[in-house]
Scaffold this motif. Structure first.
Motif, mmCIF file in Angstrom:
data_model
loop_
_atom_site.group_PDB
_atom_site.id
_atom_site.type_symbol
_atom_site.label_atom_id
_atom_site.label_comp_id
_atom_site.label_asym_id
_atom_site.label_seq_id
_atom_site.Cartn_x
_atom_site.Cartn_y
_atom_site.Cartn_z
ATOM 1 N N TYR A 1 26.761 19.864 32.245
ATOM 2 C CA TYR A 1 26.239 18.570 32.685
ATOM 3 C C TYR A 1 24.746 18.443 32.422
ATOM 4 O O TYR A 1 24.017 19.428 32.407
ATOM 5 C CB TYR A 1 26.523 18.336 34.172
ATOM 6 C CG TYR A 1 25.894 19.341 35.107
ATOM 7 C CD1 TYR A 1 24.650 19.093 35.698
ATOM 8 C CD2 TYR A 1 26.539 20.535 35.406
ATOM 9 C CE1 TYR A 1 24.071 20.015 36.557
ATOM 10 C CE2 TYR A 1 25.975 21.458 36.266
ATOM 11 C CZ TYR A 1 24.741 21.194 36.847
ATOM 12 O OH TYR A 1 24.169 22.118 37.696
ATOM 13 N N TYR B 1 20.112 14.520 36.500
ATOM 14 C CA TYR B 1 19.103 13.491 36.741
ATOM 15 C C TYR B 1 18.782 13.488 38.229
ATOM 16 O O TYR B 1 19.687 13.356 39.054
ATOM 17 C CB TYR B 1 19.637 12.124 36.313
ATOM 18 C CG TYR B 1 18.714 10.979 36.634
ATOM 19 C CD1 TYR B 1 17.695 10.616 35.769
ATOM 20 C CD2 TYR B 1 18.860 10.252 37.808
ATOM 21 C CE1 TYR B 1 16.849 9.558 36.053
ATOM 22 C CE2 TYR B 1 18.022 9.194 38.110
ATOM 23 C CZ TYR B 1 17.015 8.851 37.230
ATOM 24 O OH TYR B 1 16.177 7.813 37.515
ATOM 25 N N LEU C 1 19.304 5.135 30.924
ATOM 26 C CA LEU C 1 19.890 6.463 30.759
ATOM 27 C C LEU C 1 21.408 6.352 30.665
ATOM 28 O O LEU C 1 22.033 6.979 29.807
ATOM 29 C CB LEU C 1 19.494 7.388 31.909
ATOM 30 C CG LEU C 1 20.186 8.754 31.943
ATOM 31 C CD1 LEU C 1 19.926 9.548 30.674
ATOM 32 C CD2 LEU C 1 19.743 9.529 33.171
ATOM 33 N N PHE D 1 23.559 7.478 27.521
ATOM 34 C CA PHE D 1 24.600 8.488 27.705
ATOM 35 C C PHE D 1 25.936 7.983 27.174
ATOM 36 O O PHE D 1 26.664 8.710 26.503
ATOM 37 C CB PHE D 1 24.697 8.865 29.187
ATOM 38 C CG PHE D 1 25.677 9.960 29.478
ATOM 39 C CD1 PHE D 1 25.411 11.265 29.086
ATOM 40 C CD2 PHE D 1 26.852 9.702 30.144
ATOM 41 C CE1 PHE D 1 26.311 12.290 29.354
ATOM 42 C CE2 PHE D 1 27.758 10.713 30.424
ATOM 43 C CZ PHE D 1 27.483 12.007 30.020
ATOM 44 N N SER E 1 25.760 8.003 23.246
ATOM 45 C CA SER E 1 25.050 9.138 22.653
ATOM 46 C C SER E 1 25.854 9.945 21.647
ATOM 47 O O SER E 1 25.284 10.648 20.831
ATOM 48 C CB SER E 1 24.582 10.090 23.755
ATOM 49 O OG SER E 1 25.718 10.688 24.373
ATOM 50 N N LEU F 1 27.234 13.651 33.336
ATOM 51 C CA LEU F 1 25.913 13.288 33.827
ATOM 52 C C LEU F 1 25.989 13.369 35.343
ATOM 53 O O LEU F 1 26.744 12.629 35.973
ATOM 54 C CB LEU F 1 25.532 11.880 33.372
ATOM 55 C CG LEU F 1 24.167 11.365 33.811
ATOM 56 C CD1 LEU F 1 23.037 12.259 33.297
ATOM 57 C CD2 LEU F 1 23.967 9.929 33.331
#
Length: 130
Positions: free
Chosen positions: A9, A12, A26, A30, A33, A41
């Motif tokens: 993972y 954040y 973000l 993600f 990506s 995440l």
């Protein structure tokens, strides 16, 4: 006590509900990506209605995990277990979470704004393939 997940993972740390943290961006990054599907995440804090809706819209319900608020020992365990800490702030007074992650030996992905380049400096990691 929280135990870190048994899967790879990105981590954040939500230190505040500050819009300069760019969690919405973000999540978009993600989702698009191209990271392996088994990379999750993991987010501290709790989602608000708008973020919950964005997670659903981006079809990330199965890859985004909120772990709530963590104690210091739990936070350190999550730092150590992460593939990398992600801190993409547009403004940062200091950047405590990247510093804490690096102290735990965790690679850090940051924006190049404000204090973050000074905090992480020229740190380089051998990295892990994502």
């Amino acid at each position: 006590m929280h135990h870190t997940p048994g899967y790879p993972y990105l981590f954040y740390v939500e230190e505040s509900q500050n819009p300069t943290r760019t969690l919405a961006r973000l999540l978009q990054g993600f989702a698009h990506s191209g990271l392996r599907r088994d990379i999750y995440l993991v987010l501290t804090g709790m989602p608000d209605a708008a973020l919950s809706q964005q997670i659903t819209t981006l079809q990330l319900q199965d890859r985004v995990v909120y772990v709530g608020h963590l104690t210091e020992p739990e936070l350190a365990a999550y730092y150590r277990g992460a593939v990398a800490l992600v801190c993409l702030s547009l403004y940062e007074g200091f950047g405590l979470s990247p510093l804490e992650a690096m102290a735990c030996g965790t690679p850090v992905v940051t924006s190049s704004r404000t204090a973050l380049p000074e905090v992480v400096g020229e740190c380089r990691s051998a990295g892990r393939s994502l």
